[in-house]
Design a protein around this motif. Structure first.
Motif, PDB file in Angstrom:
ATOM      1  N   VAL A  68      71.127 -15.513  52.477  1.00  0.00           N
ATOM      2  CA  VAL A  68      72.158 -15.029  53.416  1.00  0.00           C
ATOM      3  C   VAL A  68      72.507 -13.577  53.103  1.00  0.00           C
ATOM      4  CG1 VAL A  68      74.567 -15.319  54.138  1.00  0.00           C
ATOM      5  CG2 VAL A  68      73.063 -17.312  53.943  1.00  0.00           C
ATOM      6  N   THR A  69      72.596 -13.255  51.817  1.00  0.00           N
ATOM      7  CA  THR A  69      72.888 -11.869  51.423  1.00  0.00           C
ATOM      8  C   THR A  69      71.825 -10.930  51.978  1.00  0.00           C
ATOM      9  OG1 THR A  69      73.980 -12.652  49.416  1.00  0.00           O
ATOM     10  CG2 THR A  69      73.277 -10.348  49.427  1.00  0.00           C
ATOM     11  N   ALA A  70      70.565 -11.332  51.864  1.00  0.00           N
ATOM     12  CA  ALA A  70      69.468 -10.506  52.386  1.00  0.00           C
ATOM     13  C   ALA A  70      69.550 -10.409  53.910  1.00  0.00           C
ATOM     14  CB  ALA A  70      68.125 -11.097  51.959  1.00  0.00           C
ATOM     15  N   ALA A  71      69.896 -11.514  54.542  1.00  0.00           N
ATOM     16  CA  ALA A  71      69.939 -11.543  56.011  1.00  0.00           C
ATOM     17  C   ALA A  71      70.947 -10.551  56.571  1.00  0.00           C
ATOM     18  CB  ALA A  71      70.262 -12.963  56.496  1.00  0.00           C
ATOM     19  N   VAL A  72      72.101 -10.436  55.922  1.00  0.00           N
ATOM     20  CA  VAL A  72      73.174  -9.611  56.491  1.00  0.00           C
ATOM     21  C   VAL A  72      73.246  -8.209  55.899  1.00  0.00           C
ATOM     22  CG1 VAL A  72      74.564 -11.652  57.027  1.00  0.00           C
ATOM     23  CG2 VAL A  72      74.974 -10.429  54.878  1.00  0.00           C
TER      24      VAL A  72
END
Ligand code: ATP
Ligand code: MG
Length: 204
Positions: A68-72
């Protein structure tokens, strides 16, 4: 601290297992933020999704948080949330809202759910608190409206519905079908670096 003239922070809470996060989640978060003028949407990674317990192997929370960190990372206004992981145990939205109210005093909170999650709202633990402590935002598909009981105060936001689910994506990993364009590149990089989903989903 916000001064008396500062409008309250408008904060969206978009919770999920995010196993893995996909373009349906991203399109939803970006469009709800735009439609409601939210300052920030937190993609809150569930620690132990109690409603899913026992039905399958869930990817460790820290791996889901990394995805999720990478996604956003490059998306303005979207941030990853780890309150539920740090709190440990089962994840209840009512507790998360209380934690956010504490962390961001005076903020206006919006709980964002997809139509499937909204339909199961009555099964949530302390759903009355979710409705009283935040604005409930239901993401709807054009032409296929969700209805909720009249006594619940909620906001409908229409977002283009991409028919993608994490369940389908895990199956795709399992049988080697391409993930391109369903999951963003930074998420694919994390999946590869951490060796996630190598075992596949197995039989449904
Ligand atoms: P799974 O298949 O494992 O249940 P999922 O794709 O439904 O995963 P979740 O992490 O369970 O993803 O869902 C988080 C939130 O995102 C929920 O509110 C859900 O309704 C919403 N959501 C899931 N898929 C979509 C989609 N394609 N478009 C819009 N919202 C979605
Ligand atoms: Mg789901």
């Amino acid at each position: 601290m916000p001064g008396p003239d500062t409008p309250p922070l408008r904060l969206g809470l978009f919770g999920g297992t995010f196993d893995p996060p996909h373009v349906g989640h991203m399109v939803t978060a970006v469009n709800v933020r735009h439609a409601l003028g939210l300052d920030r949407v937190i993609l809150m990674v569930a620690n132990v999704p109690w409603q899913k317990e026992g039905s399958r192997q869930i990817t460790p929370a820290e791996d889901r948080f990394a995805m999720v960190t990478a996604a956003v990372a490059d998306v303005p206004g979207l941030v990853p949330g780890r309150n539920e992981i740090d709190r440990g145990g089962h994840s209840y939205t009512a507790d998360t809202l209380a934690a956010l109210a504490n962390e961001f005093p005076g903020a206006e909170l919006f709980t964002i759910v997809g139509d499937d999650a909204a339909a199961g709202l009555h099964t949530w633990t302390r759903s009355d608190e979710v409705v009283s402590q935040s604005h409930l935002v239901v993401v709807d598909r054009p032409g296929n409206h969700v209805e909720l009981p009249d006594d619940i105060d909620w906001i409908r936001v229409e977002v283009p519905r991409l028919e993608v689910s994490s369940t389908d994506l895990r199956r795709r990993f399992g049988d080697g079908r391409p993930l391109d364009y369903l999951v963003t590149e930074p998420v694919l990089d994390v999946i590869e670096a951490r060796g996630l989903y190598l075992a596949g989903e197995g039989p449904a």
